[in-house]
Design an enzyme around this catalytic site. Sequence first.
Site, short mmCIF file in Angstrom:
data_model
loop_
_atom_site.label_atom_id
_atom_site.label_comp_id
_atom_site.label_asym_id
_atom_site.label_seq_id
_atom_site.Cartn_x
_atom_site.Cartn_y
_atom_site.Cartn_z
N ASP A 24 -3.63 0.44 -2.62
CA ASP A 24 -2.40 -0.16 -2.77
C ASP A 24 -1.43 0.59 -1.60
O ASP A 24 -1.70 1.34 -0.90
CB ASP A 24 -1.97 0.41 -4.35
CG ASP A 24 -2.19 1.81 -4.44
OD1 ASP A 24 -1.72 2.53 -3.44
OD2 ASP A 24 -2.24 2.57 -5.51
N ALA A 25 -0.11 0.13 -1.94
CA ALA A 25 0.90 0.35 -0.76
C ALA A 25 0.92 1.86 -0.54
O ALA A 25 1.09 2.24 0.53
CB ALA A 25 2.08 -0.49 -1.10
#
Length: 330
Positions: free
Chosen positions: A98-99
């Site tokens: 994820d980011a």
Amino acid sequence: MGSAGLYRLHGLFATYKPPGLKWKHLRDTVEMQLLKGLNAGKPPAPEQRVRFLLGHMEGSEEKELTLTATSVPTLTKHPLVCGPEFTSLKVGVGHRLDAKASGVLVLGVGRGRRLLTDMYNAHLTKDYTVRGLLGRATDDFCEDGRLVEKTTYDHVTREKLDRILAVIQGSHQKALVMYSNVDLKTQEAYEMAVRGLIRPMNKSPMLISSIRCLQFAPPEFLLEVQCMHETQKQLRKLVHEIGLELKTTAVCSQVRRTRDGFFMLDDALLRTQWDLHSIQDAIQAATPRVVAELEKSLRPVLGTQQLPDPAAWDSAGPDSNWGLKSCKGH
């Protein structure tokens, strides 16, 4: 570079995803850099064709016109006429991050996209370093989330943390055996355990095969987690649950993947190395290890089925497996 550069792009390679960058943006950047490298080569000399041009006769004072055979270049395939030769190249992404997370992110090009499926079916473990911060609780288990609660942590010691981590590891190892559907009393199970191949062969919840504390300096602590079938959000929630077991609270300040299967942190290409030549070299260096490790990991499932010989990749030309669009010939 042109089509010649495609022959060295079959396979898998690892990149280092920095925190704050979405995996889609990383993939798109790599695609753009590969296309830029493929189209950067000097275009071949244009083909010549004979044309008859109307003009005055040389050495003649009279204004008589004649046809003269002249060789002129054919510009129908010139990049300024038809555009770049390659306009689209699909790159596959392995286990995603994820980011907010960082670390090793595996990508596949050409026939390497098929190997991403083999990596998924092999259920390989991954290593993470997870950093926690005691005394706080947020709504999303992250350090920058909305603050929900503050607590004291003076009573927390390294021994208490190690004890809880040992309990977590023991419970997950029991679950690992259960989901692997292997009878531990058989010779097959013993041989798989020796080779480290006992793992679930189907979908399962997050399973932790190893967890230990690397650093403990309250309020901060650093964990090393070896797991499979995880998400980064589950790892952050794990830090929160560890805080509750310690009779306090904790948030996760960092999740970093240091290994994805057989790709280590040292194999990952940095942002400055996301170019055609670096990626080609990384694929060529990783190909023998990828084939050997996947064959070893998938043998209990696939029996005698063999994976593709890497030598065959070099002799094969670009085909539909590339997901590549070319303007050549149009």
